[in-house]
Enzyme design. Structure first.
Site, PDB file in Angstrom:
ATOM      1  N   THR A   1     -39.535 -38.487  86.886  1.00 23.46           N
ATOM      2  CA  THR A   1     -40.197 -37.232  87.231  1.00 23.46           C
ATOM      3  C   THR A   1     -41.536 -37.135  86.501  1.00 23.46           C
ATOM      4  O   THR A   1     -41.759 -37.809  85.496  1.00 23.46           O
ATOM      5  CB  THR A   1     -39.330 -36.026  86.823  1.00 23.46           C
ATOM      6  OG1 THR A   1     -39.047 -36.120  85.426  1.00 23.46           O
ATOM      7  CG2 THR A   1     -38.035 -35.986  87.604  1.00 23.46           C
TER       8      THR A   1
ATOM      9  N   ARG B   1     -39.667 -48.151  88.406  1.00 29.61           N
ATOM     10  CA  ARG B   1     -39.291 -46.965  87.647  1.00 29.61           C
ATOM     11  C   ARG B   1     -39.106 -45.799  88.612  1.00 29.61           C
ATOM     12  O   ARG B   1     -39.920 -45.613  89.531  1.00 29.61           O
ATOM     13  CB  ARG B   1     -40.387 -46.646  86.621  1.00 29.61           C
ATOM     14  CG  ARG B   1     -40.297 -45.266  86.036  1.00 29.61           C
ATOM     15  CD  ARG B   1     -41.141 -45.061  84.799  1.00 29.61           C
ATOM     16  NE  ARG B   1     -41.517 -43.670  84.638  1.00 29.61           N
ATOM     17  CZ  ARG B   1     -40.659 -42.673  84.361  1.00 29.61           C
ATOM     18  NH1 ARG B   1     -39.376 -42.916  84.198  1.00 29.61           N
ATOM     19  NH2 ARG B   1     -41.082 -41.430  84.240  1.00 29.61           N
ATOM     20  N   VAL B   2     -38.033 -45.038  88.432  1.00 30.46           N
ATOM     21  CA  VAL B   2     -37.804 -43.826  89.218  1.00 30.46           C
ATOM     22  C   VAL B   2     -37.684 -42.663  88.234  1.00 30.46           C
ATOM     23  O   VAL B   2     -36.803 -42.675  87.382  1.00 30.46           O
ATOM     24  CB  VAL B   2     -36.536 -43.937  90.112  1.00 30.46           C
ATOM     25  CG1 VAL B   2     -36.818 -44.783  91.347  1.00 30.46           C
ATOM     26  CG2 VAL B   2     -35.338 -44.510  89.364  1.00 30.46           C
TER      27      VAL B   2
ATOM     28  N   ARG C   1     -28.475 -40.782  84.722  1.00 32.25           N
ATOM     29  CA  ARG C   1     -29.023 -40.917  86.069  1.00 32.25           C
ATOM     30  C   ARG C   1     -28.773 -42.335  86.589  1.00 32.25           C
ATOM     31  O   ARG C   1     -28.521 -42.531  87.782  1.00 32.25           O
ATOM     32  CB  ARG C   1     -30.513 -40.606  86.040  1.00 32.25           C
ATOM     33  CG  ARG C   1     -31.071 -40.460  87.412  1.00 32.25           C
ATOM     34  CD  ARG C   1     -32.061 -39.331  87.497  1.00 32.25           C
ATOM     35  NE  ARG C   1     -31.414 -38.081  87.814  1.00 32.25           N
ATOM     36  CZ  ARG C   1     -32.063 -36.972  88.108  1.00 32.25           C
ATOM     37  NH1 ARG C   1     -33.372 -36.960  88.107  1.00 32.25           N
ATOM     38  NH2 ARG C   1     -31.405 -35.878  88.401  1.00 32.25           N
TER      39      ARG C   1
ATOM     40  N   MET D   1     -44.254 -40.388  81.041  1.00 28.68           N
ATOM     41  CA  MET D   1     -44.265 -40.966  79.693  1.00 28.68           C
ATOM     42  C   MET D   1     -43.953 -42.466  79.617  1.00 28.68           C
ATOM     43  O   MET D   1     -43.776 -42.981  78.515  1.00 28.68           O
ATOM     44  CB  MET D   1     -43.276 -40.192  78.801  1.00 28.68           C
ATOM     45  CG  MET D   1     -43.623 -38.716  78.696  1.00 28.68           C
ATOM     46  SD  MET D   1     -42.571 -37.808  77.554  1.00 28.68           S
ATOM     47  CE  MET D   1     -43.123 -38.473  75.990  1.00 28.68           C
ATOM     48  N   GLU D   2     -43.872 -43.174  80.737  1.00 26.59           N
ATOM     49  CA  GLU D   2     -43.399 -44.567  80.670  1.00 26.59           C
ATOM     50  C   GLU D   2     -44.162 -45.609  81.487  1.00 26.59           C
ATOM     51  O   GLU D   2     -44.175 -46.790  81.114  1.00 26.59           O
ATOM     52  CB  GLU D   2     -41.924 -44.638  81.120  1.00 26.59           C
ATOM     53  CG  GLU D   2     -40.926 -43.952  80.202  1.00 26.59           C
ATOM     54  CD  GLU D   2     -40.803 -42.456  80.464  1.00 26.59           C
ATOM     55  OE1 GLU D   2     -41.326 -41.988  81.491  1.00 26.59           O
ATOM     56  OE2 GLU D   2     -40.206 -41.752  79.636  1.00 26.59           O
TER      57      GLU D   2
ATOM     58  N   ASP E   1     -42.266 -30.554  87.759  1.00 26.60           N
ATOM     59  CA  ASP E   1     -42.915 -29.327  87.297  1.00 26.60           C
ATOM     60  C   ASP E   1     -44.403 -29.419  87.592  1.00 26.60           C
ATOM     61  O   ASP E   1     -44.920 -30.516  87.811  1.00 26.60           O
ATOM     62  CB  ASP E   1     -42.653 -29.072  85.810  1.00 26.60           C
ATOM     63  CG  ASP E   1     -42.857 -30.300  84.950  1.00 26.60           C
ATOM     64  OD1 ASP E   1     -41.938 -31.145  84.912  1.00 26.60           O
ATOM     65  OD2 ASP E   1     -43.939 -30.438  84.368  1.00 26.60           O
TER      66      ASP E   1
ATOM     67  N   GLY F   1     -35.284 -43.010  83.425  1.00 29.42           N
ATOM     68  CA  GLY F   1     -35.297 -42.798  81.975  1.00 29.42           C
ATOM     69  C   GLY F   1     -33.913 -42.454  81.445  1.00 29.42           C
ATOM     70  O   GLY F   1     -33.493 -42.933  80.395  1.00 29.42           O
TER      71      GLY F   1
HETATM   72  N1  HPA Z   1     -45.009 -34.190  80.688  1.00 32.41           N
HETATM   73  C1  HPA Z   1     -44.532 -35.393  80.382  1.00 32.41           C
HETATM   74  N2  HPA Z   1     -43.532 -35.951  81.032  1.00 32.41           N
HETATM   75  C2  HPA Z   1     -42.990 -35.280  82.060  1.00 32.41           C
HETATM   76  C3  HPA Z   1     -43.443 -34.023  82.424  1.00 32.41           C
HETATM   77  C4  HPA Z   1     -44.506 -33.459  81.704  1.00 32.41           C
HETATM   78  O1  HPA Z   1     -44.962 -32.348  81.984  1.00 32.41           O
HETATM   79  N3  HPA Z   1     -42.681 -33.610  83.470  1.00 32.41           N
HETATM   80  C5  HPA Z   1     -41.803 -34.590  83.735  1.00 32.41           C
HETATM   81  N4  HPA Z   1     -41.986 -35.615  82.881  1.00 32.41           N
END
Ligand code: HPA
Length: 236
Positions: free
Chosen positions: A90, A87-88, A24, A179-180, A203, A20
């Protein structure tokens, strides 16, 4: 030349990694690719092409959220003939058995986004990753002996949650919120290309915990090695 990607034909490889964050993309190009060349700077959404173990690979920032990814990936598929896209990124974990820094190989992506409604109206499309990419990544991850699992994520339109939709996704076994990915898999279906996503748990939404910057860096390296080796092996 395209509208948001200002590269000549041939400047982008048929294999691409899609973080994203454009910085990065720069980090990946500088630390993992041989001989990286910058091909895009429009809106600061950096894109580079280099090689990894001799295989041509590009890396392109997509921005955050499905509408932003949709712009870049449409241009990559339609105007630049990209064939294999990973896609890479989190995600926030929503299952108890997941831990911070776990890797998730994403085989499908749910979504609460209006994008799917606009495409399919009252039909319910299931955005799915390419099986050959998933199968290859699964085998490589086993060999790497990292903590990982294969499963679904949900692509949300909100980072700052307002509706707790994640609780519904969690009941149905979805592993994480990002989100993607749903739009990436849907575009791959539309253009008949191969796509997958690999996520690092940054997280934990259930446990309320987060990785430190240092931890994100190490787990990011696992995700990158996995994505790059997957590209190498499907090109054999
Ligand atoms: N919500 C949406 N997108 C994210 C989150 C999240 O908690 N953590 C990393 N990308």
């Amino acid at each position: 030349m395209s509208t948001h990607i200002n590269a000549p034909q041939g400047a982008i490889a048929k294999n691409i990694l899609l973080p994203g964050d454009p910085l990065r993309a720069k980090f990946i190009a500088e630390n993992f690719l041989e001989n990286p060349k910058l091909y895009n700077e429009v809106r600061g959404m950096l894109g580079f092409t280099g090689t990894y173990k001799g295989v041509p690979i590009s890396v392109q920032g997509t921005g955050m959220g499905q509408p932003s990814l949709s712009i870049y990936v449409t241009e990559l598929f339609k105007d630049y003939g990209v064939e294999n896209a990973i896609r890479v990124g989190t995600c926030g974990a929503i299952q108890e058995d997941l831990e911070l820094r776990d890797t998730i190989i994403v085989n499908s992506a749910c979504s609460d986004s209006s994008l799917l409604n606009q495409r399919f109206e009252n039909l319910h499309f299931a955005p799915t990753a390419d099986f050959s990419l998933v199968k290859t990544a699964d085998r490589i991850a086993q060999d790497m002996k990292i903590r990982y699992s294969v499963g679904s994520v949900a692509s949300s339109d909100f980072f700052y949650d307002i509706n707790s939709n994640w609780k519904t996704w969690a009941k149905y076994g979805v592993k994480g919120i990002e989100m993607e990915s749903a739009e990436l898999f849907t575009l791959a279906a539309q253009y008949k290309r191969r796509a997958m996503a690999i996520m690092t748990v940054s997280d934990h939404i259930l446990k309320g915990t987060q990785t430190t910057a240092q931890e994100r860096q190490t787990s990011f390296t696992n995700m990158m090695s996995l994505a790059l080796q997957t590209i190498v092996e499907i090109n054999r």
